[in-house]
Scaffold this active site. Structure first.
Site, PDB file in Angstrom:
ATOM      1  N   LEU A 158      30.095  44.948  49.032  1.00 35.68           N
ATOM      2  CA  LEU A 158      29.710  43.600  48.812  1.00 35.68           C
ATOM      3  C   LEU A 158      30.190  43.085  47.116  1.00 35.68           C
ATOM      4  O   LEU A 158      29.651  43.894  46.303  1.00 35.68           O
ATOM      5  CB  LEU A 158      28.343  42.925  48.998  1.00 35.68           C
ATOM      6  CG  LEU A 158      28.228  43.301  50.599  1.00 35.68           C
ATOM      7  CD1 LEU A 158      26.683  42.767  50.761  1.00 35.68           C
ATOM      8  CD2 LEU A 158      29.326  42.593  51.414  1.00 35.68           C
ATOM      9  N   HIS A 159      30.989  42.100  46.925  1.00 33.31           N
ATOM     10  CA  HIS A 159      31.157  41.664  45.426  1.00 33.31           C
ATOM     11  C   HIS A 159      30.742  40.323  45.643  1.00 33.31           C
ATOM     12  O   HIS A 159      30.054  39.605  46.716  1.00 33.31           O
ATOM     13  CB  HIS A 159      32.614  41.885  45.324  1.00 33.31           C
ATOM     14  CG  HIS A 159      33.530  41.232  46.285  1.00 33.31           C
ATOM     15  ND1 HIS A 159      33.599  40.008  46.465  1.00 33.31           N
ATOM     16  CD2 HIS A 159      34.395  41.908  47.232  1.00 33.31           C
ATOM     17  CE1 HIS A 159      34.612  39.815  47.673  1.00 33.31           C
ATOM     18  NE2 HIS A 159      34.886  41.075  47.914  1.00 33.31           N
ATOM     19  N   ASP A 183      40.961  35.520  52.816  1.00 32.61           N
ATOM     20  CA  ASP A 183      41.755  35.833  53.997  1.00 32.61           C
ATOM     21  C   ASP A 183      42.027  34.523  54.813  1.00 32.61           C
ATOM     22  O   ASP A 183      41.555  34.358  55.812  1.00 32.61           O
ATOM     23  CB  ASP A 183      40.792  36.667  54.706  1.00 32.61           C
ATOM     24  CG  ASP A 183      40.504  37.774  53.901  1.00 32.61           C
ATOM     25  OD1 ASP A 183      41.311  38.696  53.580  1.00 32.61           O
ATOM     26  OD2 ASP A 183      39.224  38.038  53.699  1.00 32.61           O
ATOM     27  N   GLY A 218      32.307  37.383  45.730  1.00 32.00           N
ATOM     28  CA  GLY A 218      33.067  36.720  46.772  1.00 32.00           C
ATOM     29  C   GLY A 218      32.184  36.587  47.981  1.00 32.00           C
ATOM     30  O   GLY A 218      31.787  35.560  48.701  1.00 32.00           O
ATOM     31  N   HIS A 219      31.484  37.910  48.442  1.00 34.12           N
ATOM     32  CA  HIS A 219      30.758  37.851  49.570  1.00 34.12           C
ATOM     33  C   HIS A 219      29.253  37.178  49.333  1.00 34.12           C
ATOM     34  O   HIS A 219      28.752  36.315  49.994  1.00 34.12           O
ATOM     35  CB  HIS A 219      30.180  39.250  49.987  1.00 34.12           C
ATOM     36  CG  HIS A 219      31.531  40.303  50.463  1.00 34.12           C
ATOM     37  ND1 HIS A 219      31.860  41.244  49.585  1.00 34.12           N
ATOM     38  CD2 HIS A 219      32.057  40.176  51.683  1.00 34.12           C
ATOM     39  CE1 HIS A 219      33.100  41.879  50.284  1.00 34.12           C
ATOM     40  NE2 HIS A 219      33.114  41.188  51.448  1.00 34.12           N
ATOM     41  N   GLY A 257      35.626  33.796  53.944  1.00 35.28           N
ATOM     42  CA  GLY A 257      36.239  33.383  52.803  1.00 35.28           C
ATOM     43  C   GLY A 257      37.517  32.842  52.947  1.00 35.28           C
ATOM     44  O   GLY A 257      38.345  33.415  53.865  1.00 35.28           O
ATOM     45  N   SER A 273      37.842  41.232  45.679  1.00 32.64           N
ATOM     46  CA  SER A 273      37.994  42.128  46.975  1.00 32.64           C
ATOM     47  C   SER A 273      37.453  43.450  46.888  1.00 32.64           C
ATOM     48  O   SER A 273      37.300  44.101  45.707  1.00 32.64           O
ATOM     49  CB  SER A 273      39.581  41.929  47.041  1.00 32.64           C
ATOM     50  OG  SER A 273      39.862  43.343  48.016  1.00 32.64           O
ATOM     51  N   SER A 274      36.905  44.087  47.908  1.00 27.22           N
ATOM     52  CA  SER A 274      36.212  45.218  47.999  1.00 27.22           C
ATOM     53  C   SER A 274      37.506  46.326  47.617  1.00 27.22           C
ATOM     54  O   SER A 274      37.188  47.164  46.965  1.00 27.22           O
ATOM     55  CB  SER A 274      35.799  45.454  49.228  1.00 27.22           C
ATOM     56  OG  SER A 274      34.928  44.598  49.721  1.00 27.22           O
ATOM     57  N   GLN A 302      43.095  34.864  58.404  1.00 21.20           N
ATOM     58  CA  GLN A 302      42.103  35.480  59.311  1.00 21.20           C
ATOM     59  C   GLN A 302      41.177  34.125  59.619  1.00 21.20           C
ATOM     60  O   GLN A 302      40.620  33.898  60.645  1.00 21.20           O
ATOM     61  CB  GLN A 302      41.271  36.576  58.514  1.00 21.20           C
ATOM     62  CG  GLN A 302      39.720  36.811  59.288  1.00 21.20           C
ATOM     63  CD  GLN A 302      39.112  37.613  58.407  1.00 21.20           C
ATOM     64  OE1 GLN A 302      39.478  39.159  58.586  1.00 21.20           O
ATOM     65  NE2 GLN A 302      38.222  37.443  57.576  1.00 21.20           N
TER      66      GLN A 302
HETATM   67  O1  PAF Z   1      36.782  39.662  56.393  1.00 16.93           O
HETATM   68  C1  PAF Z   1      36.400  40.917  56.810  1.00 16.93           C
HETATM   69  O2  PAF Z   1      35.466  41.436  55.981  1.00 16.93           O
HETATM   70  C2  PAF Z   1      36.536  41.487  58.170  1.00 16.93           C
HETATM   71  O3  PAF Z   1      37.875  41.210  58.526  1.00 16.93           O
HETATM   72  C3  PAF Z   1      35.481  40.984  59.336  1.00 16.93           C
HETATM   73  C4  PAF Z   1      35.563  39.149  59.184  1.00 16.93           C
HETATM   74  C5  PAF Z   1      34.199  41.064  58.821  1.00 16.93           C
HETATM   75  C6  PAF Z   1      35.876  41.291  60.615  1.00 16.93           C
HETATM   76  O4  PAF Z   1      35.492  42.905  60.584  1.00 16.93           O
END
Ligand code: PAF
Length: 315
Positions: free
Chosen positions: A45-46, A166, A48-49, A163, A201-202, A169
């Site tokens: 985690l950074h 992505d 952003g998370h 976020g 980003s990780s 996504q």
């Molecule tokens: O964005 C992420 O970290 C991953 O794609 C997620 C949404 C946790 C799914 O594994």
């Protein structure tokens, strides 16, 4: 704000019990069930998370529950990608989560998530997964949606936060929720950047100091492209950004695209209005993605030169 370290559960049974205990123990402000907000992560985690979790806390309210999932999902990694080396630090992650108001962490193993091995039935992202990332990471978006759907079923949130870094996504998750009638609100949270512009980003942890400097070309190109939007339209946005990326040492571009933020389809050259400029590039062996909202304004006509006549020039 410092809150107690969140409880960590790893089995489905522990998760079910923890969710039930929270529901029983914490009626919402109006006496109804308290709101549950979920942030799904792969750990490492950074900031952003942590911003996602802060927003989740605000969404859940003081009586609600904030649940963070930490799971490195094998389904979304292709052959030769970094599944085995993806950074993992559960203890460090849990300590960080204690500073931003998370109540519970669900950190399952692959056996817990996929007890029968690779799932036979999976979610297909359809056309939302075949462009951009889909071209370079075939099957990636299907793997993401499959685990997101499973985690939504297991955690049953009122709201799930993702976020905007992505972007594809986020769009695919929104599309899944709409197309499959899932009863959850999806919230996108703006990208958090380092002071020099690098999107958090990780995978930034993989960069050497030299590569870290080279990686700044991504955010620089996006910014410059966005600044060209109000002047020269879509072609100028792309030309400006690609000019910077092509001149950047150590940066190998997978794609640079200006897309409709709702469909991820390329915007036609003459389209105006809001768009999303996305980039994916490799710096050394590290693959990075980033994006930026752009306001595309029509390319100006060649300015007409109106010669002054003698009469007009005379006051
Ligand atoms: O964005 C992420 O970290 C991953 O794609 C997620 C949404 C946790 C799914 O594994």
């Amino acid at each position: 704000m410092t809150t107690p370290t969140p409880a960590v559960v790893s089995s489905r049974e522990e998760l079910r019990d923890a969710l039930l205990a929270a529901t029983l123990g914490s009626p919402g402000a109006a006496g109804g069930p308290a709101r549950r907000a979920v942030v799904m992560t792969m750990g490492a985690l950074h900031d952003g998370h942590l911003e996602l979790v802060r927003r989740a806390r605000a969404e859940a309210g003081p009586d609600g529950q904030v649940l963070v999932t930490i799971f490195v999902n094998p389904l979304q990694f292709g052959k030769g990608e970094d599944l085995d080396t993806y950074p993992r630090d559960l203890d460090g992650d849990v300590a960080k989560l204690g500073t931003v108001g998370a109540d519970l962490v669900f950190a399952p193993t692959p056996d817990v998530m996929y007890p029968d091995g690779d799932p036979v039935v999976r979610v297909s992202a359809g056309c939302a997964g075949q462009v951009l990332e889909g071209v370079h990471r075939p099957g990636h978006m299907d793997g993401v949606l499959t685990v997101v759907l499973k985690l939504l079923h297991l955690t049953r949130p009122d709201v799930a936060l993702f976020g905007q870094k992505d972007a594809q996504q986020l769009l695919a998750v929104r599309r899944m929720v709409r197309d499959l009638d899932l009863d959850v609100e999806i919230l996108g949270v703006p990208t958090v950047r380092e002071p020099d512009g690098l999107a958090m980003s990780s995978r930034n942890a993989y960069l050497s100091p030299e590569e870290r400097g080279q990686a700044l070309a991504l955010s620089r190109a996006l910014r410059a492209g966005a600044e060209a939007g109000p002047r020269g339209g879509a072609p100028a946005v792309l030309a400006t950004a690609s000019g910077i990326l092509n001149a950047a040492p150590g940066v190998v571009v997978d794609y640079l695209a200006l897309v409709d933020p709702d469909t991820v389809e390329d915007v036609p050259a003459d389209r105006t209005g809001p768009a999303l400029l996305l980039v994916a590039a490799r710096v050394g062996t590290t693959r990075l993605i980033d994006n930026q909202a752009v306001d595309v304004v029509a390319a100006p006509e060649t300015p007409a030169v109106v010669p002054l006549t003698g009469q007009e020039a005379t006051p």
